[in-house]
Write a protein that holds these residues in place. Structure first.
Motif, PDB file in Angstrom:
ATOM      1  N   CYS A  56       0.814  -1.213   0.000  1.00 29.81           N
ATOM      2  CA  CYS A  56       0.000   0.000   0.000  1.00 29.81           C
ATOM      3  C   CYS A  56       0.848   1.264   0.000  1.00 29.81           C
ATOM      4  O   CYS A  56       0.321   2.380   0.124  1.00 29.81           O
ATOM      5  CB  CYS A  56      -0.927   0.005   1.216  1.00 29.81           C
ATOM      6  N   GLY A  57       2.169   1.093  -0.121  1.00 30.27           N
ATOM      7  CA  GLY A  57       3.054   2.228  -0.218  1.00 30.27           C
ATOM      8  C   GLY A  57       3.496   2.817   1.107  1.00 30.27           C
ATOM      9  O   GLY A  57       4.063   3.916   1.137  1.00 30.27           O
ATOM     10  N   ALA A  58       3.275   2.105   2.202  1.00 29.62           N
ATOM     11  CA  ALA A  58       3.730   2.614   3.494  1.00 29.62           C
ATOM     12  C   ALA A  58       5.227   2.379   3.652  1.00 29.62           C
ATOM     13  O   ALA A  58       5.699   1.261   3.401  1.00 29.62           O
ATOM     14  CB  ALA A  58       2.982   1.925   4.631  1.00 29.62           C
ATOM     15  N   PRO A  59       5.991   3.363   4.059  1.00 31.97           N
ATOM     16  CA  PRO A  59       7.376   3.096   4.460  1.00 31.97           C
ATOM     17  C   PRO A  59       7.366   2.130   5.645  1.00 31.97           C
ATOM     18  O   PRO A  59       6.511   2.249   6.531  1.00 31.97           O
ATOM     19  CB  PRO A  59       7.900   4.475   4.872  1.00 31.97           C
ATOM     20  N   VAL A  60       8.297   1.192   5.677  1.00 32.84           N
ATOM     21  CA  VAL A  60       8.300   0.222   6.769  1.00 32.84           C
ATOM     22  C   VAL A  60       9.642   0.199   7.475  1.00 32.84           C
ATOM     23  O   VAL A  60      10.701   0.378   6.861  1.00 32.84           O
ATOM     24  CB  VAL A  60       7.948  -1.206   6.282  1.00 32.84           C
ATOM     25  N   ILE A  61       9.557  -0.016   8.791  1.00 32.83           N
ATOM     26  CA  ILE A  61      10.715  -0.298   9.624  1.00 32.83           C
ATOM     27  C   ILE A  61      10.470  -1.658  10.251  1.00 32.83           C
ATOM     28  O   ILE A  61       9.416  -1.881  10.861  1.00 32.83           O
ATOM     29  CB  ILE A  61      10.908   0.758  10.725  1.00 32.83           C
ATOM     30  N   VAL A  62      11.416  -2.571  10.097  1.00 30.08           N
ATOM     31  CA  VAL A  62      11.250  -3.918  10.633  1.00 30.08           C
ATOM     32  C   VAL A  62      12.487  -4.302  11.444  1.00 30.08           C
ATOM     33  O   VAL A  62      13.567  -3.732  11.269  1.00 30.08           O
ATOM     34  CB  VAL A  62      11.025  -4.961   9.512  1.00 30.08           C
ATOM     35  N   SER A  63      12.305  -5.273  12.306  1.00 29.46           N
ATOM     36  CA  SER A  63      13.432  -5.846  13.034  1.00 29.46           C
ATOM     37  C   SER A  63      14.074  -6.957  12.198  1.00 29.46           C
ATOM     38  O   SER A  63      13.548  -7.336  11.145  1.00 29.46           O
ATOM     39  CB  SER A  63      12.958  -6.426  14.362  1.00 29.46           C
ATOM     40  N   ARG A  64      15.182  -7.483  12.708  1.00 27.98           N
ATOM     41  CA  ARG A  64      15.793  -8.653  12.072  1.00 27.98           C
ATOM     42  C   ARG A  64      15.145  -9.949  12.554  1.00 27.98           C
ATOM     43  O   ARG A  64      15.772 -10.996  12.534  1.00 27.98           O
ATOM     44  CB  ARG A  64      17.293  -8.679  12.350  1.00 27.98           C
ATOM     45  N   GLY A  65      13.892  -9.877  12.939  1.00 27.38           N
ATOM     46  CA  GLY A  65      13.197 -11.036  13.479  1.00 27.38           C
ATOM     47  C   GLY A  65      12.763 -11.993  12.386  1.00 27.38           C
ATOM     48  O   GLY A  65      11.750 -11.794  11.710  1.00 27.38           O
ATOM     49  N   GLY A  66      13.532 -13.057  12.180  1.00 28.58           N
ATOM     50  CA  GLY A  66      13.163 -14.069  11.196  1.00 28.58           C
ATOM     51  C   GLY A  66      13.200 -13.534   9.784  1.00 28.58           C
ATOM     52  O   GLY A  66      14.223 -13.029   9.305  1.00 28.58           O
ATOM     53  N   ALA A  67      12.046 -13.608   9.080  1.00 32.71           N
ATOM     54  CA  ALA A  67      11.991 -13.278   7.656  1.00 32.71           C
ATOM     55  C   ALA A  67      11.774 -11.808   7.373  1.00 32.71           C
ATOM     56  O   ALA A  67      11.767 -11.410   6.203  1.00 32.71           O
ATOM     57  CB  ALA A  67      10.864 -14.087   6.995  1.00 32.71           C
ATOM     58  N   LEU A  68      11.611 -10.969   8.385  1.00 34.20           N
ATOM     59  CA  LEU A  68      11.264  -9.572   8.124  1.00 34.20           C
ATOM     60  C   LEU A  68      12.281  -8.848   7.242  1.00 34.20           C
ATOM     61  O   LEU A  68      11.886  -8.081   6.354  1.00 34.20           O
ATOM     62  CB  LEU A  68      11.057  -8.832   9.443  1.00 34.20           C
ATOM     63  N   PRO A  69      13.607  -9.052   7.418  1.00 31.86           N
ATOM     64  CA  PRO A  69      14.536  -8.413   6.476  1.00 31.86           C
ATOM     65  C   PRO A  69      14.374  -8.909   5.047  1.00 31.86           C
ATOM     66  O   PRO A  69      14.595  -8.154   4.096  1.00 31.86           O
ATOM     67  CB  PRO A  69      15.914  -8.789   7.040  1.00 31.86           C
ATOM     68  N   GLU A  70      13.978 -10.178   4.863  1.00 29.43           N
ATOM     69  CA  GLU A  70      13.710 -10.689   3.519  1.00 29.43           C
ATOM     70  C   GLU A  70      12.521  -9.975   2.904  1.00 29.43           C
ATOM     71  O   GLU A  70      12.508  -9.682   1.697  1.00 29.43           O
ATOM     72  CB  GLU A  70      13.424 -12.188   3.563  1.00 29.43           C
ATOM     73  N   VAL A  71      11.505  -9.720   3.717  1.00 28.86           N
ATOM     74  CA  VAL A  71      10.313  -9.041   3.223  1.00 28.86           C
ATOM     75  C   VAL A  71      10.629  -7.592   2.866  1.00 28.86           C
ATOM     76  O   VAL A  71      10.288  -7.109   1.787  1.00 28.86           O
ATOM     77  CB  VAL A  71       9.185  -9.109   4.281  1.00 28.86           C
ATOM     78  N   ALA A  72      11.319  -6.900   3.758  1.00 31.56           N
ATOM     79  CA  ALA A  72      11.617  -5.486   3.517  1.00 31.56           C
ATOM     80  C   ALA A  72      12.607  -5.293   2.383  1.00 31.56           C
ATOM     81  O   ALA A  72      12.522  -4.313   1.633  1.00 31.56           O
ATOM     82  CB  ALA A  72      12.156  -4.847   4.795  1.00 31.56           C
ATOM     83  N   GLY A  73      13.554  -6.229   2.229  1.00 35.07           N
ATOM     84  CA  GLY A  73      14.566  -6.077   1.204  1.00 35.07           C
ATOM     85  C   GLY A  73      15.330  -4.774   1.369  1.00 35.07           C
ATOM     86  O   GLY A  73      15.618  -4.336   2.491  1.00 35.07           O
TER      87      GLY A  73
END
Length: 433
Positions: free
Chosen positions: A341-358
């Motif tokens: 939806c075009g939201a900027p995202v901040i994620v942790s290194r929890g599991g797959a989240l860095p893969e999702v954020a790229g």
């Protein structure tokens, strides 16, 4: 895993018959029903003849997808599960297993469901070529595999949830009850080691099953989940709010990291900045509510639940930034949906989240409230960065999270399984493709 020898949808003159299996598939709670509906639709769009078999609660499927109901005792839907005991319950192995486990504080729906599925496939399995199971992971599934090749989707090991839940329990007896409830975890690990082939929704899911359950990672194919990209998409006519942080989390579930986000917001407050936080979830009396009162943030945080799809999409489109501070995610649907939806995202290194954020989002360390506060301040203070991240997040989501790609990865596994067993009948001439 070795490359597929043949594509069964292209080398057969009749559709490949796929039975999608799920031990429970609530359509609007959790991800099981969402995954089953999306996978069945995507496989049908690839030319397969798809049926779904499920225990209750049953999924909401597209009209052209057959639903085969495999009833259970459904003990969560009754007021007093103990009083449901009947002689026929004791005489039936699956029902006996389900009743005894439920009434002694354990969870055995996966085992009892797979017992019923094994019996059903023994009688009706000739209707299908393969079974695609949604992480039931019970030893009777090896019996199902003796009739039809089973491909199992892996999301993430429940052992991770168990460990966080035990660590977050308030006292010894709650820890004991939590361990009893999760007693199925060791059984799932044994089943995972015994089953032959898997589709993981991220490399983090693949690696965590290798580490936690002893699954050979070479037996696991990775394919991201898809998204409903017709629903989750940017709307250029909608303006984003200022200083509005959005998260989706169960308030007192430690694995979701809402406590880390609250700590980060408290640090921002100490720096003179107090953005508004909206959490898609429910607030109960417990640690999260106490933390919000102790930090003085209670009046700047809203919890919303029971939202429609359109209402969730509207929040994704208006938020300044979406945050997932989870300690582990096997995939991370909320972050992916927000990106779409075009939201900027901040994620942790929890599991797959860095893969999702790229490369599109910002990544912080797990449980690093200081790092999360810094990342939030950076995004909230820089409109140009937000615009850049918004475009990058939307582009990544719409290219990387596609159900048609997930279905094609599934078809590769089906082809391998059928080729291994010499069960790719009715072959047409490859030259005709």
């Amino acid at each position: 895993m070795k490359d597929a020898v043949l594509d069964p949808t292209q080398t057969r003159s009749v559709p490949l018959r796929v039975l999608v299996s799920s031990y429970r598939s609530a359509p609007h709670v959790g991800g099981q029903g969402v995954y089953v509906r999306a996978l069945s639709r995507a496989l049908a769009d690839q030319g397969c003849a798809v049926s779904v078999i499920s225990g209750p609660p049953y999924p909401d499927l597209d009209p052209d997808i057959e639903l085969i109901k495999l009833p259970s005792l459904d003990l969560f839907s009754v007021d007093n599960a103990f009083l449901t005991l009947r002689l026929e319950t004791l005489l039936d192995r699956a029902n006996r297993t389900e009743w005894l486990a439920h009434n002694t504080g354990a969870f055995a729906e996966m085992v009892s469901y797979s017992m019923r599925l094994e019996a059903w496939v023994a009688e009706h399995g000739d209707r299908f070529d393969v079974v695609h199971d949604n992480q039931t992971l019970a030893l009777p599934m090896t019996g199902v595999d003796s009739y039809l090749p089973v491909i199992t989707t892996l999301h993430h090991p429940i052992a991770i949830d168990r460990d966080f839940a035990v660590a977050g329990a308030a006292n010894w007896w709650r820890r004991a009850l939590t361990r009893r409830w999760h007693s199925f975890v060791d059984h799932q690990a044994k089943a995972a080691r015994a089953l032959p082939r898997f589709l993981a929704v991220s490399d983090a899911a693949r690696q965590s099953y290798a580490q936690r359950c002893g699954v050979d990672p070479d037996r696991v194919r990775v394919a991201f989940n898809g998204l409903d990209l017709d629903s989750f998409k940017p709307d250029p006519t909608v303006s984003r709010d200022e200083d509005h942080v959005l998260a989706l989390a169960s308030a007192d579930v430690p694995i979701k990291g809402l406590d880390v986000l609250i700590d980060a917001l408290a640090k921002l407050k100490g720096r003179g900045r107090t953005p508004r936080l909206t959490v898609i979830g429910s607030l109960r009396d417990g640690p999260t509510k106490r933390a919000l009162k102790d930090t003085g943030l209670i009046d700047s945080v809203d919890f919303v639940s029971g939202l429609s799809l359109d209402e969730i999409v509207a929040l994704y489109r208006k938020a300044t930034v979406f945050v997932s501070a989870s300690r582990f995610e096997g995939f991370g649907f909320p972050a992916a949906e927000a990106m779409a939806c075009g939201a900027p995202v901040i994620v942790s290194r929890g599991g797959a989240l860095p893969e999702v954020a790229g490369d599109a989002g910002l990544v912080t360390e797990v449980e690093d409230a200081d790092g999360l506060a810094d990342a939030l301040e950076r995004v909230l203070s820089d409109p140009a960065l937000r615009q850049q991240m918004s475009a990058a997040c939307a582009a990544r989501a719409h290219s990387a999270f596609r159900w048609d790609e997930h279905a094609r990865a599934s078809l590769d596994l089906y082809a391998q399984a059928l080729d291994e067993r010499g069960r790719l009948p009715d072959i047409t001439e490859l030259a005709a493709q």
